[in-house]
Design an enzyme around this catalytic site. Structure first.
Site: not given
Ligand code: GNR
Ligand code: NI
Length: 174
Positions: A136-137, A51, A46, A94
């Site tokens: 998370h996003e 970012q 994601g 992240c």
């Molecule tokens: O690549 C990503 N893996 C992930 C794993 C578990 C929970 C959330 C993520 S999102 C992250 C990519 C990212 O930083 N997105 O903002």
């Molecule tokens: Ni992230």
């Protein structure tokens, strides 16, 4: 399409609240193309526009596994409804907090209302990794990182490590 630089913590830009998109135009579509390419290049599942330094409420995701067909997803102006009272725990990482991982509890399921790549209104019921990733996003759009949910001690240890990594990567030895 272009691969952009992903900002990493500590960086104040990551703490900005992103602004709603008025209309999905070619400009937003080009941004989504760049975001997807940048995310694939970094092996992420994601990426939020902030970012790469752009404070727009835009997210791209692809949670398909390596051997599966790619499944890019685009979310503009997402809103989360009906968060489940039950929580799921995932080990999160992240791209803006490189090489750091920690368990985070989040609602196990949720519904997301958003505009897709073509600007059409959509509703998605998310469960499992999809639900975790979209939350998370969404946090990125509010300037929140997963380390904000950790204890003060864990969070400060991670920020200290990242600051050191940044300093050493900026130091040029001649
Ligand atoms: O690549 C990503 N893996 C992930 C794993 C578990 C929970 C959330 C993520 S999102 C992250 C990519 C990212 O930083 N997105 O903002
Ligand atoms: Ni992230």
């Amino acid at each position: 399409m272009a691969i952009k630089k992903i900002l990493t913590e500590p960086n104040k830009i990551l703490r900005q609240v992103s602004k709603s998109v008025e209309k999905v135009t070619k400009e937003e579509q080009l941004l989504m193309d760049d975001m997807l390419e940048t995310m694939y290049h970094a092996n992420g599942i994601g990426l939020a526009a902030i970012q790469i330094g752009i404070p727009k409420r835009i997210i791209v995701m692809d949670i398909s596994k390596g051997d599966e067909k790619k499944n890019p997803m685009y979310f503009v102006n997402p809103i989360i409804n009906n968060k489940n009272k039950e929580l799921s725990t995932y080990e999160e990482g992240c791209l803006s907090v490189p090489n750091q991982f920690a368990e985070v509890d989040r609602p196990a399921t949720c519904e997301v209302e958003y505009l897709d790549y073509s600007g059409a209104k959509k509703l998605l019921k998310a469960t499992g990794l999809l639900a975790t990733c979209i939350q998370h996003e969404m946090d990125h759009l509010e300037g929140i990182l997963f380390i904000d949910y950790l204890s003060k001690l864990k969070k400060s240890m991670i920020i200290k490590k990242l600051s050191k990594q940044k300093k050493s990567s900026e130091t040029l030895v001649i």
